[in-house]
Design an enzyme around this catalytic site. Sequence first.
Site, mmCIF file in Angstrom:
data_model
loop_
_atom_site.group_PDB
_atom_site.id
_atom_site.type_symbol
_atom_site.label_atom_id
_atom_site.label_comp_id
_atom_site.label_asym_id
_atom_site.label_seq_id
_atom_site.Cartn_x
_atom_site.Cartn_y
_atom_site.Cartn_z
ATOM 1 N N ARG A 62 8.442 3.802 -4.619
ATOM 2 C CA ARG A 62 8.365 3.010 -3.666
ATOM 3 C C ARG A 62 7.223 1.602 -3.687
ATOM 4 O O ARG A 62 7.612 0.529 -3.364
ATOM 5 C CB ARG A 62 8.122 3.731 -2.386
ATOM 6 C CG ARG A 62 8.123 2.776 -1.181
ATOM 7 C CD ARG A 62 7.987 3.453 0.367
ATOM 8 N NE ARG A 62 6.989 4.168 0.622
ATOM 9 C CZ ARG A 62 6.538 4.761 1.552
ATOM 10 N NH1 ARG A 62 7.491 5.253 2.281
ATOM 11 N NH2 ARG A 62 5.314 5.354 1.554
ATOM 12 N N ARG A 77 -7.957 -20.001 -1.424
ATOM 13 C CA ARG A 77 -7.059 -20.040 -0.571
ATOM 14 C C ARG A 77 -5.804 -21.204 -0.512
ATOM 15 O O ARG A 77 -6.119 -22.166 -0.383
ATOM 16 C CB ARG A 77 -7.584 -20.081 0.723
ATOM 17 C CG ARG A 77 -6.585 -19.835 2.041
ATOM 18 C CD ARG A 77 -7.155 -19.666 3.439
ATOM 19 N NE ARG A 77 -6.192 -18.972 4.457
ATOM 20 C CZ ARG A 77 -5.195 -19.973 5.014
ATOM 21 N NH1 ARG A 77 -5.194 -21.040 4.491
ATOM 22 N NH2 ARG A 77 -4.428 -19.366 5.726
ATOM 23 N N GLU A 122 12.340 2.516 14.043
ATOM 24 C CA GLU A 122 11.364 3.329 13.606
ATOM 25 C C GLU A 122 10.030 3.321 14.395
ATOM 26 O O GLU A 122 9.836 2.373 15.060
ATOM 27 C CB GLU A 122 11.112 3.281 12.319
ATOM 28 C CG GLU A 122 10.329 1.964 11.795
ATOM 29 C CD GLU A 122 10.056 1.592 10.362
ATOM 30 O OE1 GLU A 122 9.834 2.649 9.767
ATOM 31 O OE2 GLU A 122 9.959 0.506 9.951
ATOM 32 N N LYS A 126 6.660 -2.160 1.971
ATOM 33 C CA LYS A 126 5.185 -1.551 2.609
ATOM 34 C C LYS A 126 4.208 -2.335 2.523
ATOM 35 O O LYS A 126 3.265 -1.886 1.654
ATOM 36 C CB LYS A 126 5.195 -0.198 2.222
ATOM 37 C CG LYS A 126 3.840 0.746 2.740
ATOM 38 C CD LYS A 126 4.173 2.420 2.428
ATOM 39 C CE LYS A 126 3.147 2.989 3.061
ATOM 40 N NZ LYS A 126 3.389 3.372 4.588
ATOM 41 N N TYR A 171 1.057 -1.155 -0.116
ATOM 42 C CA TYR A 171 0.127 0.129 -0.021
ATOM 43 C C TYR A 171 0.932 1.236 0.037
ATOM 44 O O TYR A 171 1.993 1.135 0.186
ATOM 45 C CB TYR A 171 -0.922 -0.024 1.249
ATOM 46 C CG TYR A 171 -0.231 0.297 2.414
ATOM 47 C CD1 TYR A 171 0.489 -0.558 3.015
ATOM 48 C CD2 TYR A 171 -0.687 1.402 3.122
ATOM 49 C CE1 TYR A 171 1.108 -0.271 4.361
ATOM 50 C CE2 TYR A 171 0.105 1.802 4.337
ATOM 51 C CZ TYR A 171 0.939 0.809 4.990
ATOM 52 O OH TYR A 171 1.465 1.196 6.289
HETATM 53 N N1 PLP Z 1 7.714 3.849 8.771
HETATM 54 C C1 PLP Z 1 6.593 3.177 8.972
HETATM 55 C C2 PLP Z 1 6.699 1.767 9.671
HETATM 56 C C3 PLP Z 1 5.300 3.684 8.137
HETATM 57 O O1 PLP Z 1 4.179 3.064 8.456
HETATM 58 C C4 PLP Z 1 5.509 4.779 7.686
HETATM 59 C C5 PLP Z 1 4.137 5.290 7.102
HETATM 60 O O2 PLP Z 1 3.126 4.883 7.174
HETATM 61 C C6 PLP Z 1 6.409 5.288 7.861
HETATM 62 C C7 PLP Z 1 7.641 4.944 8.423
HETATM 63 C C8 PLP Z 1 6.711 6.768 7.170
HETATM 64 O O3 PLP Z 1 6.674 6.952 5.690
HETATM 65 P P1 PLP Z 1 6.177 8.103 4.735
HETATM 66 O O4 PLP Z 1 6.953 9.291 5.303
HETATM 67 O O5 PLP Z 1 6.375 7.626 3.436
HETATM 68 O O6 PLP Z 1 4.719 8.294 5.256
#
Ligand code: PLP
Length: 287
Positions: free
Chosen positions: A52, A100, A180, A147, A33
């Site tokens: 990305r 599935r 993070e 992501k 996403y």
């Molecule tokens: N890290 C994680 C785990 C995230 O889910 C997000 C954004 O949803 C970010 C960092 C920040 O990413 P962005 O600046 O692209 O929103």
Amino acid sequence: MSRIAYVNGRYLPHASASVHIEDRGFQFADAVYEVIAARGGRLVDEDMHLARLHRSLKALKMAAPMGDAALKLVMQEVLRRNGIADGFLYLQVSRGSAPRDFHFPKRAEPSLVMTARRHRGPAAKLVEEGVGVITIPDIRWARPDIKSVSLLPNALGKQQAKEAGAYEAWQVDRDGYVTEGTSSNAWIVTAAGELVTRQADSGILNGVTRLGLIGLMQREGLKLVERPFSVAEAKAAREAFLTSTTNFVLPVITVDGTPVGNGHPGSITTRLREAYEAYVALQGGAR
Ligand code: PLP
């Protein structure tokens, strides 16, 4: 204006928009996403988000649902149909719907869903006063750089933060270093005035906000160091902040209840937030 969602070629009322129960996003979190900010009806750093998205799709050997030009048209149309100038666009691509089975389906078409929401960033109070973070173990899979919608640990962490009266949870790896936030990147400003954030390896999502800000820092002549930092270092830092599409640059004033610096948003953080807001406003057509 009622909300409209895009689902596999159709624009549907949000309340009744759905995907099949055997969609692999639902069954296996086999989906990726993006969340993209909109300003003045334009998508902020759209190409970086699409780059990305392609990286995530490639890492999971997933096909793109359509070419970028078509994708951009649909994204604009979703904003338009929802009457959104300032807000967010959510886009999800799953490997599709199929009986599935863990193996990749031979014939499934990727499924594409988009929604949009009006929003203008975090409340002014949070920006002015800053927020608290707690630290939690990073229990995610080893590829948070992709992501994917596999966000259960992130949701658990965010809930834990809320219950602790904090805004965000900073995840910590086995060596005691912050990776993070659950939905944001983590930053500190050291006593020497260096901006420190973890290097974009497989341990973090390389935020589009993070990347945009790095470009601005270089222009502002600030010193960036991409390396891991420990929880102790964060508590002893001069300033701290987090970055994300939904928060831009948000000051962090406590880590596990310990004040960072003087316990108020720092001057470098404020300067960066202003610079980032100007950068976003410019993309939205502001002068
Ligand atoms: N890290 C994680 C785990 C995230 O889910 C997000 C954004 O949803 C970010 C960092 C920040 O990413 P962005 O600046 O692209 O929103």
